[in-house]
Design a protein around this motif. Structure first.
Motif, mmCIF file in Angstrom:
data_model
loop_
_atom_site.group_PDB
_atom_site.id
_atom_site.type_symbol
_atom_site.label_atom_id
_atom_site.label_comp_id
_atom_site.label_asym_id
_atom_site.label_seq_id
_atom_site.Cartn_x
_atom_site.Cartn_y
_atom_site.Cartn_z
ATOM 1 N N ASP A 1 -14.312 4.632 -152.454
ATOM 2 C CA ASP A 1 -13.446 5.406 -151.551
ATOM 3 C C ASP A 1 -14.017 6.790 -151.224
ATOM 4 O O ASP A 1 -14.001 7.214 -150.066
ATOM 5 C CB ASP A 1 -12.054 5.587 -152.170
ATOM 6 C CG ASP A 1 -11.140 4.403 -151.892
ATOM 7 O OD1 ASP A 1 -11.498 3.540 -151.076
ATOM 8 O OD2 ASP A 1 -10.044 4.357 -152.503
ATOM 9 N N HIS B 1 -13.551 1.340 -157.719
ATOM 10 C CA HIS B 1 -12.894 1.495 -156.424
ATOM 11 C C HIS B 1 -13.010 2.924 -155.878
ATOM 12 O O HIS B 1 -13.348 3.135 -154.706
ATOM 13 C CB HIS B 1 -11.424 1.096 -156.545
ATOM 14 C CG HIS B 1 -10.699 1.108 -155.235
ATOM 15 N ND1 HIS B 1 -10.743 0.047 -154.349
ATOM 16 C CD2 HIS B 1 -9.960 2.069 -154.640
ATOM 17 C CE1 HIS B 1 -10.044 0.353 -153.277
ATOM 18 N NE2 HIS B 1 -9.543 1.583 -153.418
ATOM 19 N N HIS C 1 -16.036 -2.372 -150.430
ATOM 20 C CA HIS C 1 -15.894 -2.204 -151.884
ATOM 21 C C HIS C 1 -16.723 -3.238 -152.640
ATOM 22 O O HIS C 1 -17.330 -2.931 -153.671
ATOM 23 C CB HIS C 1 -14.417 -2.292 -152.280
ATOM 24 C CG HIS C 1 -13.665 -1.025 -152.009
ATOM 25 N ND1 HIS C 1 -13.897 0.140 -152.701
ATOM 26 C CD2 HIS C 1 -12.709 -0.727 -151.101
ATOM 27 C CE1 HIS C 1 -13.108 1.097 -152.251
ATOM 28 N NE2 HIS C 1 -12.376 0.600 -151.275
ATOM 29 N N HIS D 1 -6.756 7.866 -153.982
ATOM 30 C CA HIS D 1 -7.745 7.149 -153.164
ATOM 31 C C HIS D 1 -8.473 8.051 -152.166
ATOM 32 O O HIS D 1 -9.388 7.608 -151.491
ATOM 33 C CB HIS D 1 -7.073 6.014 -152.385
ATOM 34 C CG HIS D 1 -6.571 4.884 -153.234
ATOM 35 N ND1 HIS D 1 -7.103 3.609 -153.187
ATOM 36 C CD2 HIS D 1 -5.592 4.841 -154.163
ATOM 37 C CE1 HIS D 1 -6.465 2.823 -154.043
ATOM 38 N NE2 HIS D 1 -5.533 3.552 -154.647
ATOM 39 N N HIS E 1 -12.101 9.130 -146.112
ATOM 40 C CA HIS E 1 -11.264 9.320 -147.295
ATOM 41 C C HIS E 1 -11.369 10.744 -147.827
ATOM 42 O O HIS E 1 -10.754 11.080 -148.852
ATOM 43 C CB HIS E 1 -11.624 8.326 -148.401
ATOM 44 C CG HIS E 1 -10.908 7.015 -148.236
ATOM 45 N ND1 HIS E 1 -9.915 6.590 -149.074
ATOM 46 C CD2 HIS E 1 -11.020 6.064 -147.275
ATOM 47 C CE1 HIS E 1 -9.455 5.422 -148.649
ATOM 48 N NE2 HIS E 1 -10.107 5.082 -147.561
ATOM 49 N N ALA F 1 -6.101 0.827 -146.438
ATOM 50 C CA ALA F 1 -6.133 1.869 -147.451
ATOM 51 C C ALA F 1 -7.517 2.346 -147.870
ATOM 52 O O ALA F 1 -7.625 3.351 -148.544
ATOM 53 C CB ALA F 1 -5.385 1.383 -148.695
ATOM 54 N N ALA F 2 -8.577 1.690 -147.488
ATOM 55 C CA ALA F 2 -9.877 2.012 -148.083
ATOM 56 C C ALA F 2 -10.993 1.334 -147.306
ATOM 57 O O ALA F 2 -10.723 0.625 -146.364
ATOM 58 C CB ALA F 2 -9.914 1.500 -149.504
ATOM 59 N N ASP G 1 -6.265 -1.422 -154.344
ATOM 60 C CA ASP G 1 -5.613 -1.518 -153.033
ATOM 61 C C ASP G 1 -4.553 -2.618 -152.983
ATOM 62 O O ASP G 1 -3.779 -2.689 -152.039
ATOM 63 C CB ASP G 1 -6.648 -1.803 -151.937
ATOM 64 C CG ASP G 1 -7.372 -0.548 -151.497
ATOM 65 O OD1 ASP G 1 -6.836 0.558 -151.716
ATOM 66 O OD2 ASP G 1 -8.476 -0.672 -150.926
HETATM 67 ZN ZN LIG Z 1 -8.716 2.854 -151.954
#
Ligand SMILES: [Zn+2]
Length: 274
Positions: free
Chosen positions: A148, A144, A33, A91, A154, A26-27, A72
């Motif tokens: 992203d 976050h 991060h 996101h 993203h 997802a990221a 996430d």
């Molecule tokens: Zn994310």
């Protein structure tokens, strides 16, 4: 005698590994991060730092890097699944313009993109009339989403779910371009997140791109920069192979985005929490 012990070790290893694997879809992976959060933490002024510590403590959290991937993980927990679903579109941003101009009605309808997510949660974080619980939650989203929006895929402008649908070969294995940019490029350094943050911090202060007016929409600029990276010729390798030349060219780009994200997150928190 050895088998049960070994089995338990494997079970523990799996338990430790799985959340990270789930997060990478997802990221920036957890590593990216955490690096952004750590770089920001080191650049916070004393009053912002004290307020971050106070909010994290009120929320039962230990450190900024520890909470950086929390958004996430929301869908993994029945209690937070609905929040995870509701915030899912925050996101990323899907650009529709080949030249990467941000067009809010199309790219961020109803504030449902990473730019809108930042606007929403920075406002809550900075509102002293909100409860500590609400502001702590907002802090975790802000940390976050700043990460992203700096992960180029993203905020790209191709209709392929941020490169998730672009299959590539990397290190003799099949994967997709999104996953390469989330974490696999960074893994080529073979560093843990804290050592990686040390390495990037040692490069000194990052020079940020000049702010493009109107200045009140910095988040859109960050997203446009990501889109520009994605639109660079060769970013999508025609060969569908991530070779040494691709890594040599793009790892410095990924690392620059992490440093920019860290500095901008620090500036944002310093401004919002002072
Ligand atoms: Zn994310």
């Amino acid at each position: 005698m050895k088998t049960p012990h070994k089995r338990r070790t494997i079970a523990i290893l799996l338990a430790l590994t799985l959340p990270v694997v789930a997060g990478t879809a997802a990221a920036w992976g957890d590593i990216g991060h955490r690096i952004v959060a750590e770089l920001a933490w080191r650049q916070l002024d004393p009053s912002a730092r004290a307020e971050v510590e106070r909010l994290l403590k009120a929320d039962g959290d230990d450190s900024l890097p520890d909470v950086a991937s929390w958004p996430d993980r929301l869908r993994d927990n029945p209690e937070t699944r609905d929040l995870g679903k509701a915030t899912g579109p925050l996101h990323y941003a899907d650009f529709h313009d080949p030249k990467c101009h941000y067009n809010p009605p199309v790219d961020c309808a109803d504030g449902k993109c990473v730019v809108g997510g930042l606007e929403k949660y920075v406002a809550i974080l900075g509102d002293r009339h909100k409860s500590d619980a609400e502001r702590a939650e907002a802090l975790k989203f802000v940390v976050h989403f700043v990460g992203d929006v700096h992960q180029p895929l993203h905020a790209g402008n191709r209709d392929d779910k941020g490169g998730n649908e672009y299959q590539v070969q990397f290190d003799g294995k099949g994967t997709n371009l999104h996953s390469v940019w989330d974490s696999k490029l960074l893994y080529t350094r073979d560093l843990k997140w804290d050592a990686y943050a040390d390495r990037l911090a040692a490069q000194g202060p990052v020079t940020l791109p000049r702010a493009i007016p109107p200045l009140d929409n910095a988040y859109a600029q960050w997203a446009e920069e990501s889109c520009q990276v994605v639109a660079t010729p060769g970013f999508y390798p025609d060969s569908h192979k991530i070779d040494d030349a691709y890594v040599a060219k793009n790892l410095p780009v990924a690392e620059l985005r992490l440093r920019e994200a860290g500095k901008r997150l620090a500036d944002l928190l310093n401004k919002t929490l002072d």
